[in-house]
Write a protein that holds these residues in place. Sequence first.
Motif, PDB file in Angstrom:
ATOM      1  N   LYS A   1      36.871  21.811  25.330  1.00 19.31           N
ATOM      2  CA  LYS A   1      37.221  21.281  26.649  1.00 19.31           C
ATOM      3  C   LYS A   1      36.500  22.036  27.753  1.00 19.31           C
ATOM      4  N   ASN A   2      36.134  23.299  27.496  1.00 19.31           N
ATOM      5  CA  ASN A   2      35.408  24.070  28.517  1.00 19.31           C
ATOM      6  C   ASN A   2      33.906  23.751  28.521  1.00 19.31           C
ATOM      7  N   LYS A   3      33.547  22.679  27.821  1.00 21.78           N
ATOM      8  CA  LYS A   3      32.166  22.141  27.805  1.00 21.78           C
ATOM      9  C   LYS A   3      31.169  23.050  27.087  1.00 21.78           C
ATOM     10  N   THR A   4      31.646  23.838  26.127  1.00 22.27           N
ATOM     11  CA  THR A   4      30.695  24.513  25.243  1.00 22.27           C
ATOM     12  C   THR A   4      30.700  23.780  23.906  1.00 22.27           C
ATOM     13  N   ILE A   5      29.571  23.912  23.229  1.00 20.58           N
ATOM     14  CA  ILE A   5      29.436  23.300  21.910  1.00 20.58           C
ATOM     15  C   ILE A   5      29.210  24.436  20.926  1.00 20.58           C
ATOM     16  N   ALA A   6      30.065  24.555  19.909  1.00 21.64           N
ATOM     17  CA  ALA A   6      29.877  25.601  18.908  1.00 21.64           C
ATOM     18  C   ALA A   6      29.315  24.973  17.647  1.00 21.64           C
ATOM     19  N   LEU A   7      28.187  25.516  17.180  1.00 20.41           N
ATOM     20  CA  LEU A   7      27.570  25.024  15.948  1.00 20.41           C
ATOM     21  C   LEU A   7      27.851  26.058  14.860  1.00 20.41           C
ATOM     22  N   VAL A   8      28.512  25.663  13.792  1.00 22.70           N
ATOM     23  CA  VAL A   8      28.838  26.621  12.737  1.00 22.70           C
ATOM     24  C   VAL A   8      28.148  26.192  11.433  1.00 22.70           C
ATOM     25  N   ASN A   9      27.494  27.156  10.785  1.00 20.41           N
ATOM     26  CA  ASN A   9      26.647  26.902   9.608  1.00 20.41           C
ATOM     27  C   ASN A   9      25.557  25.873   9.923  1.00 20.41           C
ATOM     28  N   PRO A  10      24.724  26.163  10.926  1.00 22.79           N
ATOM     29  CA  PRO A  10      23.728  25.154  11.335  1.00 22.79           C
ATOM     30  C   PRO A  10      22.529  25.058  10.397  1.00 22.79           C
ATOM     31  N   ASN A  11      22.714  25.547   9.162  1.00 21.84           N
ATOM     32  CA  ASN A  11      21.641  25.409   8.170  1.00 21.84           C
ATOM     33  C   ASN A  11      21.542  23.996   7.609  1.00 21.84           C
ATOM     34  N   ASN A  12      22.641  23.230   7.694  1.00 21.25           N
ATOM     35  CA  ASN A  12      22.649  21.895   7.071  1.00 21.25           C
ATOM     36  C   ASN A  12      22.298  20.762   8.022  1.00 21.25           C
ATOM     37  N   PHE A  13      21.974  21.093   9.275  1.00 24.22           N
ATOM     38  CA  PHE A  13      21.692  20.032  10.250  1.00 24.22           C
ATOM     39  C   PHE A  13      20.946  20.626  11.446  1.00 24.22           C
ATOM     40  N   ILE A  14      20.438  19.725  12.291  1.00 21.42           N
ATOM     41  CA  ILE A  14      19.849  20.153  13.564  1.00 21.42           C
ATOM     42  C   ILE A  14      20.641  19.450  14.651  1.00 21.42           C
ATOM     43  N   PHE A  15      20.960  20.162  15.718  1.00 19.42           N
ATOM     44  CA  PHE A  15      21.650  19.494  16.833  1.00 19.42           C
ATOM     45  C   PHE A  15      20.784  19.588  18.077  1.00 19.42           C
ATOM     46  N   GLN A  16      20.550  18.427  18.679  1.00 14.08           N
ATOM     47  CA  GLN A  16      19.763  18.387  19.895  1.00 14.08           C
ATOM     48  C   GLN A  16      20.668  17.901  21.017  1.00 14.08           C
ATOM     49  N   LYS A  17      20.967  18.811  21.922  1.00 16.07           N
ATOM     50  CA  LYS A  17      21.893  18.483  23.010  1.00 16.07           C
ATOM     51  C   LYS A  17      21.208  17.543  24.003  1.00 16.07           C
ATOM     52  N   SER A  18      21.975  16.580  24.527  1.00 18.18           N
ATOM     53  CA  SER A  18      21.333  15.701  25.503  1.00 18.18           C
ATOM     54  C   SER A  18      22.158  15.593  26.783  1.00 18.18           C
ATOM     55  N   ASP A  19      23.220  16.391  26.876  1.00 14.35           N
ATOM     56  CA  ASP A  19      24.046  16.303  28.080  1.00 14.35           C
ATOM     57  C   ASP A  19      24.079  17.644  28.800  1.00 14.35           C
ATOM     58  N   LYS A  20      23.780  17.594  30.098  1.00 14.33           N
ATOM     59  CA  LYS A  20      23.634  18.835  30.876  1.00 14.33           C
ATOM     60  C   LYS A  20      24.946  19.588  31.061  1.00 14.33           C
ATOM     61  N   GLN A  21      26.067  18.844  31.015  1.00 12.03           N
ATOM     62  CA  GLN A  21      27.370  19.485  31.245  1.00 12.03           C
ATOM     63  C   GLN A  21      27.723  20.509  30.169  1.00 12.03           C
ATOM     64  N   TYR A  22      27.200  20.317  28.977  1.00 14.32           N
ATOM     65  CA  TYR A  22      27.589  21.171  27.848  1.00 14.32           C
ATOM     66  C   TYR A  22      26.571  22.287  27.597  1.00 14.32           C
ATOM     67  N   THR A  23      27.067  23.438  27.118  1.00 11.89           N
ATOM     68  CA  THR A  23      26.174  24.542  26.709  1.00 11.89           C
ATOM     69  C   THR A  23      26.439  24.857  25.238  1.00 11.89           C
ATOM     70  N   ILE A  24      25.358  25.203  24.543  1.00 12.12           N
ATOM     71  CA  ILE A  24      25.505  25.462  23.099  1.00 12.12           C
ATOM     72  C   ILE A  24      25.769  26.940  22.819  1.00 12.12           C
ATOM     73  N   LYS A  25      26.736  27.199  21.899  1.00  9.47           N
ATOM     74  CA  LYS A  25      26.979  28.557  21.424  1.00  9.47           C
ATOM     75  C   LYS A  25      26.761  28.558  19.917  1.00  9.47           C
ATOM     76  N   LEU A  26      25.904  29.467  19.432  1.00 15.47           N
ATOM     77  CA  LEU A  26      25.650  29.483  17.993  1.00 15.47           C
ATOM     78  C   LEU A  26      26.641  30.395  17.300  1.00 15.47           C
ATOM     79  N   ASN A  27      27.240  29.947  16.224  1.00 13.67           N
ATOM     80  CA  ASN A  27      28.222  30.685  15.416  1.00 13.67           C
ATOM     81  C   ASN A  27      29.304  31.455  16.138  1.00 13.67           C
TER      82      ASN A  27
END
Length: 321
Positions: A295-321
């Motif tokens: 809800k705080n507009k972060t995106i958490a990617l966990v075990n990102p070895n099985n996929f690729i994520f390409q963010k397309s929305d400016k509101q969200y920020t990516i956090k790895l693991n």
Amino acid sequence: MVNANYEYTQHLMGTTVSLMLLEPNETAVQSVFETIKILEYKLTVNRPLSEVMSINLAAGQHPVTVSRPVFSLIEQAQKVSLHFNSCFNLAIGPLVKLWKIGFQGDQVPSVKLIKQQLLLTDPKNIELDANKHTVFLKKTGMEIDLGAIAKGYIADVIKSILLQYQVYKGIINLGGNVFALGSSLTDDNGYWHIGLRKPFSTDDKLSGVIKVINKSVVTSGIYERFFIQNGHLYHHIFDPQTGYPLDNELESVTVISDSSLEGDIYSTVFYGWGLDKSREYLQKHPNLSAIFLLKNKTIALVNPNNFIFQKSDKQYTIKLN
Ligand code: ADP
Ligand code: MG
């Protein structure tokens, strides 16, 4: 959702089911849609008649004999419910029916009614006989609801049907429940591109694109079926302990896995656990991956070895693991 040339759609299971194939294959497609209809007819609780409904209608009275796939799915769902009992429960039916979320007449029920229905949701009161294939709900008013896993199970069945017809590449989309079969021919590295919806966007905007090869991609979110009362949002995934919709930091959970049934189970379980507990679990299970939208507009990617994520929305920020 991207780039297979032949698209077949039908409205089934309360959603738009689509198959995208690289080459036309009417026989395979017909067999897939027929099978979905047969399975929906066995598993649904949104119609007066189905195998699951006949179990529910006989609650407190007598065991009901069911077909092999229904028995096996209920058996698995009961195991999962006993194992992850804090957040997954196949006996949640009485609460689903009481709240009616996503259906006409949804509203916050009285505390008294919620407490009453909670007494009817103990998965230990589902008695299975593996020899006779019977299911018995010990208390009157109990109801099995396989809504959290039926689509995942069906997606795996569709995958095996397509393979039988020698269809090795394509996209199976059961409305939020996607299987990307084989590899894509349009991406240089063979990835299928699957759109992840931006929560609550009214114009089907994406928060990003998930790229996978031969994986199931299942999303559970609070924006799919919900209502708002007195400024509070009530959605369709319940806390089996309290009888209220789960309330945590998450907007959605997407699970990337080999089996769609597994993905459907874990998308509900992880939603219930929230990010920290799910991450701990995922770190011990490297074959499963997940994308958490908070809800705080972060995106958490966990075990990102099985996929690729390409963010397309400016509101969200990516956090790895
Ligand atoms: P959807 O694909 O419809 O969003 P989910 O996999 O997120 O489905 O599961 C939600 C559905 O599962 C609900 O509509 C309800 O039928 C059922 N359900 C709700 N809460 C639970 C729970 N805690 N455990 C198991 N099933 C649940
Ligand atoms: Mg699920």
